[in-house]
Design a protein around this motif. Structure first.
Motif, short mmCIF file in Angstrom:
data_model
loop_
_atom_site.label_atom_id
_atom_site.label_comp_id
_atom_site.label_asym_id
_atom_site.label_seq_id
_atom_site.Cartn_x
_atom_site.Cartn_y
_atom_site.Cartn_z
N ASP A 259 3.21 9.38 -14.52
CA ASP A 259 2.50 8.47 -13.61
C ASP A 259 3.15 7.10 -13.56
OD1 ASP A 259 0.66 10.44 -12.96
OD2 ASP A 259 -0.87 9.72 -14.37
N ILE A 260 3.55 6.59 -14.72
CA ILE A 260 4.22 5.28 -14.79
C ILE A 260 5.54 5.31 -14.03
CG2 ILE A 260 5.38 3.66 -16.35
CD1 ILE A 260 3.11 4.33 -18.40
N LEU A 261 6.30 6.40 -14.21
CA LEU A 261 7.59 6.53 -13.51
C LEU A 261 7.41 6.63 -12.01
CD1 LEU A 261 9.40 8.98 -15.94
CD2 LEU A 261 9.94 6.57 -15.56
N ILE A 262 6.41 7.38 -11.57
CA ILE A 262 6.15 7.51 -10.13
C ILE A 262 5.75 6.16 -9.54
CG2 ILE A 262 4.53 8.48 -8.44
CD1 ILE A 262 4.54 11.05 -10.16
N GLU A 263 4.89 5.44 -10.24
CA GLU A 263 4.47 4.12 -9.78
C GLU A 263 5.66 3.16 -9.69
OE1 GLU A 263 1.61 0.46 -11.25
OE2 GLU A 263 1.08 2.51 -11.83
N ALA A 264 6.54 3.21 -10.68
CA ALA A 264 7.73 2.35 -10.67
C ALA A 264 8.64 2.70 -9.50
CB ALA A 264 8.48 2.48 -11.99
N GLN A 265 8.80 3.99 -9.23
CA GLN A 265 9.64 4.42 -8.11
C GLN A 265 9.03 3.95 -6.79
OE1 GLN A 265 10.10 8.64 -7.65
NE2 GLN A 265 11.49 8.43 -5.93
N GLU B 13 10.69 1.38 -4.08
CA GLU B 13 10.87 1.74 -2.67
C GLU B 13 10.20 0.72 -1.76
OE1 GLU B 13 9.32 5.69 -2.61
OE2 GLU B 13 11.17 6.58 -3.35
N TYR B 14 9.01 0.28 -2.14
CA TYR B 14 8.30 -0.72 -1.35
C TYR B 14 9.07 -2.04 -1.33
CZ TYR B 14 4.79 -4.11 0.04
OH TYR B 14 4.13 -5.12 0.67
N ASP B 15 9.52 -2.48 -2.51
CA ASP B 15 10.28 -3.73 -2.59
C ASP B 15 11.55 -3.65 -1.75
OD1 ASP B 15 8.36 -4.68 -4.33
OD2 ASP B 15 9.58 -4.39 -6.13
N GLU C 277 14.56 -5.05 3.16
CA GLU C 277 15.31 -4.62 4.34
C GLU C 277 14.67 -5.17 5.61
OE1 GLU C 277 18.21 -2.70 4.96
OE2 GLU C 277 18.47 -3.37 2.91
N SER C 278 13.35 -5.15 5.70
CA SER C 278 12.70 -5.65 6.91
C SER C 278 12.89 -7.16 7.03
CB SER C 278 11.21 -5.30 6.92
OG SER C 278 10.52 -5.96 5.90
N THR C 279 12.97 -7.87 5.92
CA THR C 279 13.22 -9.31 5.95
C THR C 279 14.63 -9.57 6.46
OG1 THR C 279 11.71 -9.67 4.12
CG2 THR C 279 13.30 -11.40 4.57
#
Length: 57
Positions: free
Chosen positions: A20-26, A30-32, A37-39
């Protein structure tokens, strides 16, 4: 004699927590990345030079 069943379930729970921690970090990475990229795309769009005479009538 050790309770192997209990030890197994404790291990499985800790492995699930680690996953769960690894998925959250991934997902956060991806969000960051997508926000960055959008910036960059936004800045590129805003830095286009205006065409001369395009708004003169």
């Amino acid at each position: 004699m050790p309770d192997y069943k209990e030890m197994y379930f404790q291990l499985a729970a800790k492995v699930a927590n680690a996953v769960d921690i690894l998925i959250e970090a991934q997902q956060q990475g991806e969000y960051d990345y997508s926000e960055e990229e959008s910036t960059v795309i936004s800045l590129k769009k805003n830095s286009r030079p205006e065409e001369k005479g395009s708004d003169q009538a």
